[in-house]
Design a protein around this motif. Sequence first.
Motif, PDB file in Angstrom:
ATOM      1  N   THR A  49       0.833  -1.201   0.000  1.00  0.00           N
ATOM      2  CA  THR A  49       0.000   0.000   0.000  1.00  0.00           C
ATOM      3  C   THR A  49       0.869   1.253   0.000  1.00  0.00           C
ATOM      4  O   THR A  49       0.613   2.193  -0.755  1.00  0.00           O
ATOM      5  CB  THR A  49      -0.944   0.005   1.219  1.00  0.00           C
ATOM      6  OG1 THR A  49      -1.820  -1.134   1.147  1.00  0.00           O
ATOM      7  CG2 THR A  49      -1.774   1.273   1.264  1.00  0.00           C
ATOM      8  N   SER A  79      -9.229  -7.458  -6.655  1.00  0.00           N
ATOM      9  CA  SER A  79      -8.908  -8.365  -5.567  1.00  0.00           C
ATOM     10  C   SER A  79      -7.945  -7.688  -4.585  1.00  0.00           C
ATOM     11  O   SER A  79      -8.288  -6.656  -4.010  1.00  0.00           O
ATOM     12  CB  SER A  79      -8.351  -9.679  -6.128  1.00  0.00           C
ATOM     13  OG  SER A  79      -8.186 -10.639  -5.116  1.00  0.00           O
ATOM     14  N   ALA A  80      -6.754  -8.207  -4.426  1.00  0.00           N
ATOM     15  CA  ALA A  80      -5.791  -7.571  -3.525  1.00  0.00           C
ATOM     16  C   ALA A  80      -5.506  -6.138  -3.965  1.00  0.00           C
ATOM     17  O   ALA A  80      -5.339  -5.238  -3.137  1.00  0.00           O
ATOM     18  CB  ALA A  80      -4.488  -8.369  -3.497  1.00  0.00           C
ATOM     19  N   ASP A  83      -8.043  -3.893  -2.488  1.00  0.00           N
ATOM     20  CA  ASP A  83      -7.723  -3.546  -1.098  1.00  0.00           C
ATOM     21  C   ASP A  83      -6.676  -2.441  -1.068  1.00  0.00           C
ATOM     22  O   ASP A  83      -6.800  -1.471  -0.315  1.00  0.00           O
ATOM     23  CB  ASP A  83      -7.227  -4.785  -0.353  1.00  0.00           C
ATOM     24  CG  ASP A  83      -6.963  -4.499   1.105  1.00  0.00           C
ATOM     25  OD1 ASP A  83      -5.807  -4.138   1.436  1.00  0.00           O
ATOM     26  OD2 ASP A  83      -7.896  -4.607   1.926  1.00  0.00           O
ATOM     27  N   HIS A  84      -5.650  -2.584  -1.893  1.00  0.00           N
ATOM     28  CA  HIS A  84      -4.615  -1.545  -1.967  1.00  0.00           C
ATOM     29  C   HIS A  84      -5.195  -0.219  -2.463  1.00  0.00           C
ATOM     30  O   HIS A  84      -4.794   0.845  -1.988  1.00  0.00           O
ATOM     31  CB  HIS A  84      -3.471  -1.976  -2.880  1.00  0.00           C
ATOM     32  CG  HIS A  84      -2.528  -2.962  -2.269  1.00  0.00           C
ATOM     33  ND1 HIS A  84      -1.982  -2.811  -1.009  1.00  0.00           N
ATOM     34  CD2 HIS A  84      -2.021  -4.111  -2.780  1.00  0.00           C
ATOM     35  CE1 HIS A  84      -1.177  -3.831  -0.764  1.00  0.00           C
ATOM     36  NE2 HIS A  84      -1.179  -4.632  -1.809  1.00  0.00           N
ATOM     37  N   ALA A  87      -7.081   1.273   0.572  1.00  0.00           N
ATOM     38  CA  ALA A  87      -6.173   1.691   1.644  1.00  0.00           C
ATOM     39  C   ALA A  87      -5.291   2.864   1.223  1.00  0.00           C
ATOM     40  O   ALA A  87      -5.079   3.804   1.994  1.00  0.00           O
ATOM     41  CB  ALA A  87      -5.308   0.503   2.079  1.00  0.00           C
TER      42      ALA A  87
END
Length: 105
Positions: A49, A79-80, A83-84, A87
């Motif tokens: 992040t 996906s991931a 999230d990044h 954040a």
Amino acid sequence: MNLHGGAFIAGDADTLDSQSDRIKRKWNVNVVTVNYKLAKDGYDIAYGTREIVDVVKYFVENASEYNIDTDKIFILGYSAGGDHAMASTLILKQDNVDIAGQIIC
């Protein structure tokens, strides 16, 4: 910014080349794909992040060189990468860097 998925342990920016190119051509925009460090390589998720935050700040600070309208920066993540995207946008807001929007898949 276009962020790959992979459950924080796989994937890379190369997987988004075709899609990023289509986005660029269809909407006449700059697209930056970001390779962030993965957990499988011993990095915690927050490290990835922070890398994305640094990339966004770099392009904001060098916007004229890259012909970027800083009022129109979007962060797209899968996906991931989603999230990044979420954040990093929160961190950027705390650092007074406005992001026009997020697309989280």
